[in-house]
Design an enzyme around this catalytic site. Sequence first.
Site, PDB file in Angstrom:
ATOM      1  N   ARG A  36      22.693  35.877  -7.927  1.00 43.59           N
ATOM      2  CA  ARG A  36      21.723  34.869  -7.485  1.00 43.59           C
ATOM      3  C   ARG A  36      20.485  34.929  -8.369  1.00 43.59           C
ATOM      4  O   ARG A  36      19.889  35.994  -8.549  1.00 43.59           O
ATOM      5  CB  ARG A  36      21.339  35.132  -6.020  1.00 43.59           C
ATOM      6  CG  ARG A  36      20.165  34.297  -5.503  1.00 43.59           C
ATOM      7  CD  ARG A  36      19.905  34.607  -4.031  1.00 43.59           C
ATOM      8  NE  ARG A  36      18.698  33.959  -3.527  1.00 43.59           N
ATOM      9  CZ  ARG A  36      17.568  34.606  -3.227  1.00 43.59           C
ATOM     10  NH1 ARG A  36      17.486  35.934  -3.388  1.00 43.59           N
ATOM     11  NH2 ARG A  36      16.526  33.952  -2.761  1.00 43.59           N
ATOM     12  N   ARG A  77       2.630  28.398   2.704  1.00 42.81           N
ATOM     13  CA  ARG A  77       2.057  29.741   2.711  1.00 42.81           C
ATOM     14  C   ARG A  77       0.548  29.675   2.887  1.00 42.81           C
ATOM     15  O   ARG A  77      -0.071  28.635   2.661  1.00 42.81           O
ATOM     16  CB  ARG A  77       2.376  30.481   1.393  1.00 42.81           C
ATOM     17  CG  ARG A  77       3.848  30.663   1.115  1.00 42.81           C
ATOM     18  CD  ARG A  77       4.074  31.385  -0.210  1.00 42.81           C
ATOM     19  NE  ARG A  77       5.483  31.531  -0.513  1.00 42.81           N
ATOM     20  CZ  ARG A  77       6.242  32.523  -0.075  1.00 42.81           C
ATOM     21  NH1 ARG A  77       5.706  33.467   0.675  1.00 42.81           N
ATOM     22  NH2 ARG A  77       7.516  32.580  -0.390  1.00 42.81           N
ATOM     23  N   LYS A 223      20.947  26.118   2.573  1.00 48.19           N
ATOM     24  CA  LYS A 223      20.387  27.302   3.214  1.00 48.19           C
ATOM     25  C   LYS A 223      19.902  26.911   4.614  1.00 48.19           C
ATOM     26  O   LYS A 223      18.989  26.101   4.751  1.00 48.19           O
ATOM     27  CB  LYS A 223      19.243  27.879   2.379  1.00 48.19           C
ATOM     28  CG  LYS A 223      19.686  28.401   1.020  1.00 48.19           C
ATOM     29  CD  LYS A 223      18.511  28.749   0.127  1.00 48.19           C
ATOM     30  CE  LYS A 223      17.712  29.919   0.655  1.00 48.19           C
ATOM     31  NZ  LYS A 223      16.612  30.292  -0.276  1.00 48.19           N
ATOM     32  N   THR A 281      20.124  37.933   4.007  1.00 47.24           N
ATOM     33  CA  THR A 281      18.802  38.421   4.427  1.00 47.24           C
ATOM     34  C   THR A 281      18.856  39.784   5.127  1.00 47.24           C
ATOM     35  O   THR A 281      19.427  39.920   6.208  1.00 47.24           O
ATOM     36  CB  THR A 281      18.052  37.429   5.338  1.00 47.24           C
ATOM     37  OG1 THR A 281      18.163  36.106   4.802  1.00 47.24           O
ATOM     38  CG2 THR A 281      16.586  37.799   5.427  1.00 47.24           C
TER      39      THR A 281
END
Length: 484
Positions: A36, A77, A223, A281
């Site tokens: 990845r 964020r 995802k 994850t």
Amino acid sequence: MIKVMRRTKIVATLGPATESDEALDSIVKAGVDVVRLNFSHGNPDDHIARAQKVRKIGDANQRFLGILADLQGPKIRIERFKNDTIELKTGDDFCLNADCATNDGDQTQVGITYKPLPNDVEKDNVLVLDDGRIVLTVISVEGSKINCNVLVGGELSNNKGINLKGGGLTAEALTEKDKIDIKTAAKLDADYLAVSFPRTAEDIHTARRLLREAGGHGGIVAKIERAEAIDNLEAIIEASDAIMIARGDLGVEMGDANLPAIQKRIINLSRSMNCVVITATQMMESMRDSPIPTRAEVFDVANAVLDGTDAVMLSAETATGAYPALTVQSMSDICLSAEKEKRASESSHRLNSTFSQVDEAIAMATMYTANHLKVRAIASLTESGSTALWMSRISSGIPIYALSRHEGTNRKVNLYRGVFPIYFPTVHTNHAEANREAVDLLKKRNVVQDGDHVVITKGDLMGTGGGTNAMKIVEVGNMPKFVG
């Protein structure tokens, strides 16, 4: 002795810990199937150079390594603090301020990267920062300011992520940066492109269109990390080549306690809809600093395997961890052990279904025959890899060898559970000769021996994609020499 092959695939994220040729070679030898590239870090030249290195080391190890280019997606964020970190206490007032300058955060407020955020929240909403470590409740929204009260305090540092519990943020899945990065993914010939934070199937269709326009041929990975994606799950699976269960952000939005049931549902639904599924994850998170995993991590990986995931993924463990190769080896050992369990090789997939395509019907008939006859191997002579994908949806202990002359197909199928790619340049009109060459190739690799039965699938018009229409059972060492 016939070697036992690990059927569950391993995806590993590249980063500083696997930057050198030696480190990358070590994780490949330990068992990585797909690498990845995280487009949240680095620049196009970095990604292209890494991809070239992956191809080179894959060739040296005689492995078809897939490359998954993972788009950053919308960056929701906080900005930065004057002193880098603050300490929030339960009961404190704190403001997320879209007008606060990038580096001017303090004990009372901090800026945010996603300026429309105040439009997406309202009083009593719960905002979760830094993967759940900080929890805020919205008291009021005044223009650019989201006034909050701290429910769960702790240390808060620069650039931490923001999630709205329950979902509802309107940020588009594909940012301008992502659209540029898609061109990079096409240039490096990525086998898969992962779309971060998709909400609907349209996000997947858009990514596919942009990738094709840029000249890329990779599959699209959705995802699943937003609450909205769960609401639109079937449509997103239908639009995708693969699904990634991105448990970090998904857990924050849906609640960690709900994740196990959601994960099982996604795996089951993806497989039933002929879609590849990756579980990701923090699977081996402790091995960033420890040479052995926790028992909880062992159970986590094993349960994903038993549930039928195609692949398990490593993120920081191989990107920045202290033991990347050992982590891959440990994960591989866990997968192999879990695959010995009977439930890992049993399936009722589509037993009561009808098929609209001849090649899918051949794939299902092959798996039924192989499982009941207990053949040693299945050889799928394939152009696109579709037949191998359909066969891999049936849980089985029988290895499926995808024999293709196309390097892209061989890299792509390396993500499919129980499928092992082999380069097979032959395009024959003589089917008996094609069968013989396929079996001879398996014998040379010591995966079959005289007396074993092998099921072979192929099309009348070899070299034509989507043309699989034949299944044949052969006995190794006892094959006719001349058949039309």
